[in-house]
Design a protein around this motif. Structure first.
Motif, PDB file in Angstrom:
ATOM      1  N   GLU A 186      -3.020   2.164  -4.100  1.00  0.00           N
ATOM      2  CA  GLU A 186      -2.907   3.562  -3.696  1.00  0.00           C
ATOM      3  C   GLU A 186      -4.029   3.828  -2.703  1.00  0.00           C
ATOM      4  O   GLU A 186      -5.204   3.887  -3.076  1.00  0.00           O
ATOM      5  CB  GLU A 186      -3.003   4.495  -4.906  1.00  0.00           C
ATOM      6  CG  GLU A 186      -2.667   5.924  -4.541  1.00  0.00           C
ATOM      7  CD  GLU A 186      -2.537   6.825  -5.758  1.00  0.00           C
ATOM      8  OE1 GLU A 186      -3.267   7.821  -5.813  1.00  0.00           O
ATOM      9  OE2 GLU A 186      -1.695   6.530  -6.638  1.00  0.00           O
TER      10      GLU A 186
ATOM     11  N   TYR B 147       5.600   7.188  -0.638  1.00  0.00           N
ATOM     12  CA  TYR B 147       5.739   6.617  -1.984  1.00  0.00           C
ATOM     13  C   TYR B 147       7.174   6.722  -2.503  1.00  0.00           C
ATOM     14  O   TYR B 147       7.807   5.705  -2.775  1.00  0.00           O
ATOM     15  CB  TYR B 147       4.775   7.316  -2.958  1.00  0.00           C
ATOM     16  CG  TYR B 147       4.715   6.689  -4.331  1.00  0.00           C
ATOM     17  CD1 TYR B 147       3.915   5.584  -4.568  1.00  0.00           C
ATOM     18  CD2 TYR B 147       5.459   7.203  -5.388  1.00  0.00           C
ATOM     19  CE1 TYR B 147       3.850   4.999  -5.843  1.00  0.00           C
ATOM     20  CE2 TYR B 147       5.396   6.630  -6.653  1.00  0.00           C
ATOM     21  CZ  TYR B 147       4.598   5.538  -6.872  1.00  0.00           C
ATOM     22  OH  TYR B 147       4.541   4.958  -8.120  1.00  0.00           O
TER      23      TYR B 147
ATOM     24  N   CYS C  56       0.838  -1.201   0.000  1.00  0.00           N
ATOM     25  CA  CYS C  56       0.000   0.000   0.000  1.00  0.00           C
ATOM     26  C   CYS C  56       0.868   1.245   0.000  1.00  0.00           C
ATOM     27  O   CYS C  56       1.837   1.332   0.766  1.00  0.00           O
ATOM     28  CB  CYS C  56      -0.883   0.029   1.249  1.00  0.00           C
ATOM     29  SG  CYS C  56      -2.491  -0.687   1.034  1.00  0.00           S
ATOM     30  N   TRP C  57       0.504   2.203  -0.842  1.00  0.00           N
ATOM     31  CA  TRP C  57       1.167   3.503  -0.913  1.00  0.00           C
ATOM     32  C   TRP C  57       0.160   4.591  -0.555  1.00  0.00           C
ATOM     33  O   TRP C  57      -1.041   4.404  -0.731  1.00  0.00           O
ATOM     34  CB  TRP C  57       1.679   3.781  -2.324  1.00  0.00           C
ATOM     35  CG  TRP C  57       2.514   2.701  -2.930  1.00  0.00           C
ATOM     36  CD1 TRP C  57       2.135   1.830  -3.908  1.00  0.00           C
ATOM     37  CD2 TRP C  57       3.867   2.379  -2.629  1.00  0.00           C
ATOM     38  NE1 TRP C  57       3.174   0.989  -4.230  1.00  0.00           N
ATOM     39  CE2 TRP C  57       4.256   1.301  -3.460  1.00  0.00           C
ATOM     40  CE3 TRP C  57       4.803   2.896  -1.732  1.00  0.00           C
ATOM     41  CZ2 TRP C  57       5.520   0.734  -3.415  1.00  0.00           C
ATOM     42  CZ3 TRP C  57       6.073   2.328  -1.692  1.00  0.00           C
ATOM     43  CH2 TRP C  57       6.423   1.265  -2.529  1.00  0.00           C
ATOM     44  N   VAL C  58       0.662   5.747  -0.144  1.00  0.00           N
ATOM     45  CA  VAL C  58      -0.216   6.888   0.093  1.00  0.00           C
ATOM     46  C   VAL C  58      -0.719   7.388  -1.256  1.00  0.00           C
ATOM     47  O   VAL C  58      -1.877   7.229  -1.591  1.00  0.00           O
ATOM     48  CB  VAL C  58       0.509   8.002   0.875  1.00  0.00           C
ATOM     49  CG1 VAL C  58      -0.342   9.245   0.990  1.00  0.00           C
ATOM     50  CG2 VAL C  58       0.901   7.489   2.267  1.00  0.00           C
ATOM     51  N   ASP C  59       0.139   8.014  -2.027  1.00  0.00           N
ATOM     52  CA  ASP C  59      -0.116   8.394  -3.418  1.00  0.00           C
ATOM     53  C   ASP C  59       1.223   8.716  -4.058  1.00  0.00           C
ATOM     54  O   ASP C  59       2.231   8.878  -3.363  1.00  0.00           O
ATOM     55  CB  ASP C  59      -1.120   9.551  -3.554  1.00  0.00           C
ATOM     56  CG  ASP C  59      -0.603  10.870  -3.035  1.00  0.00           C
ATOM     57  OD1 ASP C  59       0.427  11.374  -3.545  1.00  0.00           O
ATOM     58  OD2 ASP C  59      -1.225  11.430  -2.112  1.00  0.00           O
ATOM     59  N   ALA C  60       1.256   8.839  -5.343  1.00  0.00           N
ATOM     60  CA  ALA C  60       2.515   8.956  -6.090  1.00  0.00           C
ATOM     61  C   ALA C  60       3.271  10.253  -5.832  1.00  0.00           C
ATOM     62  O   ALA C  60       4.427  10.368  -6.234  1.00  0.00           O
ATOM     63  CB  ALA C  60       2.252   8.791  -7.583  1.00  0.00           C
ATOM     64  N   THR C  61       2.670  11.224  -5.165  1.00  0.00           N
ATOM     65  CA  THR C  61       3.384  12.469  -4.871  1.00  0.00           C
ATOM     66  C   THR C  61       3.861  12.541  -3.424  1.00  0.00           C
ATOM     67  O   THR C  61       4.475  13.527  -3.028  1.00  0.00           O
ATOM     68  CB  THR C  61       2.495  13.699  -5.159  1.00  0.00           C
ATOM     69  OG1 THR C  61       1.365  13.670  -4.283  1.00  0.00           O
ATOM     70  CG2 THR C  61       2.052  13.730  -6.608  1.00  0.00           C
ATOM     71  N   SER C  62       3.603  11.520  -2.640  1.00  0.00           N
ATOM     72  CA  SER C  62       4.005  11.524  -1.232  1.00  0.00           C
ATOM     73  C   SER C  62       5.479  11.144  -1.089  1.00  0.00           C
ATOM     74  O   SER C  62       5.890  10.062  -1.508  1.00  0.00           O
ATOM     75  CB  SER C  62       3.138  10.544  -0.434  1.00  0.00           C
ATOM     76  OG  SER C  62       3.600  10.468   0.902  1.00  0.00           O
TER      77      SER C  62
ATOM     78  N   GLY D 183      -4.390   6.523  -0.599  1.00  0.00           N
ATOM     79  CA  GLY D 183      -4.849   7.906  -0.543  1.00  0.00           C
ATOM     80  C   GLY D 183      -4.439   8.708   0.664  1.00  0.00           C
ATOM     81  O   GLY D 183      -4.455   9.930   0.611  1.00  0.00           O
ATOM     82  N   SER D 184      -4.090   8.068   1.771  1.00  0.00           N
ATOM     83  CA  SER D 184      -3.637   8.799   2.954  1.00  0.00           C
ATOM     84  C   SER D 184      -2.778   7.876   3.814  1.00  0.00           C
ATOM     85  O   SER D 184      -2.843   6.652   3.690  1.00  0.00           O
ATOM     86  CB  SER D 184      -4.815   9.337   3.778  1.00  0.00           C
ATOM     87  OG  SER D 184      -5.455   8.285   4.483  1.00  0.00           O
TER      88      SER D 184
END
Length: 187
Positions: A90, A67, A57-63, A92-93
């Protein structure tokens, strides 16, 4: 002409447009923070290498901490996120990543240190069910940045005003509420 950019956004703006950092924020007594890679206690994951073949799991690609930095850490450990993971999600938080690992929807995830505390009141056993596998190196906090060519005299006045503002109780309270800044450091 000026902004308060997160770390990755600042790096992109600096590289593409010559944006320059004037002040770095301080949170929890530090101008830096760290990321972490977490895993479910029952997944058998004890190292970054163990994440191969698992769901991440990732937060989002700009974190930066949720990420970018953890992907680099995985690649340094020989795990290519694009080819070696069973699935990428992804979330999201940071809280959603923790909860996804907690609930078993993901085997592992990436967040800031220690995002588990954000959900501990509702899920008091989160620290037992979600383990920290690795912490990242220090990541600079956000701050105050200016475009290339910003007038030096005006920049100096604005920087001085921010420093003066952060020297007052009212200023600290306002910046804490808006950005969670407790102080600023000149870069």
């Amino acid at each position: 002409h000026m902004a308060t950019l997160a770390t990755f956004s600042y790096l992109l703006a600096h590289e593409k447009c010559g944006v320059d950092c004037a002040l770095v924020s301080v949170r929890y007594g530090s101008p830096y923070y760290k990321g972490q890679i977490i895993a479910g206690a029952d997944t058998g994951i004890e190292s970054l290498e163990d994440i191969a073949g698992k769901t991440m799991c990732w937060v989002d690609a700009t974190s930066t901490s949720g990420y970018i930095v953890p992907r680099v850490s995985l690649m340094a450990a020989g795990v290519d996120p694009e080819t070696d993971l069973a699935q990428q999600v992804e979330a999201g938080s940071h809280n959603n990543v923790v909860l996804s690992v907690y609930r078993g929807d993901c085997d592992a995830g990436a967040t800031f240190v220690d995002a588990r505390g954000n959900v501990a009141a509702e899920f008091p056993d989160v620290n037992e069910k979600v383990l920290v596998i690795e912490e990242s190196a220090e990541i600079p906090n956000d701050g105050l940045q200016f475009i290339a060519g910003f007038p030096a005299d005006l920049r100096a006045k604005i920087v001085d005003a921010f420093i003066e503002l952060m020297g007052t109780e009212e200023g600290k309270a306002a910046m804490s509420k808006a950005y969670q800044w407790s102080e600023v450091i000149e870069k």
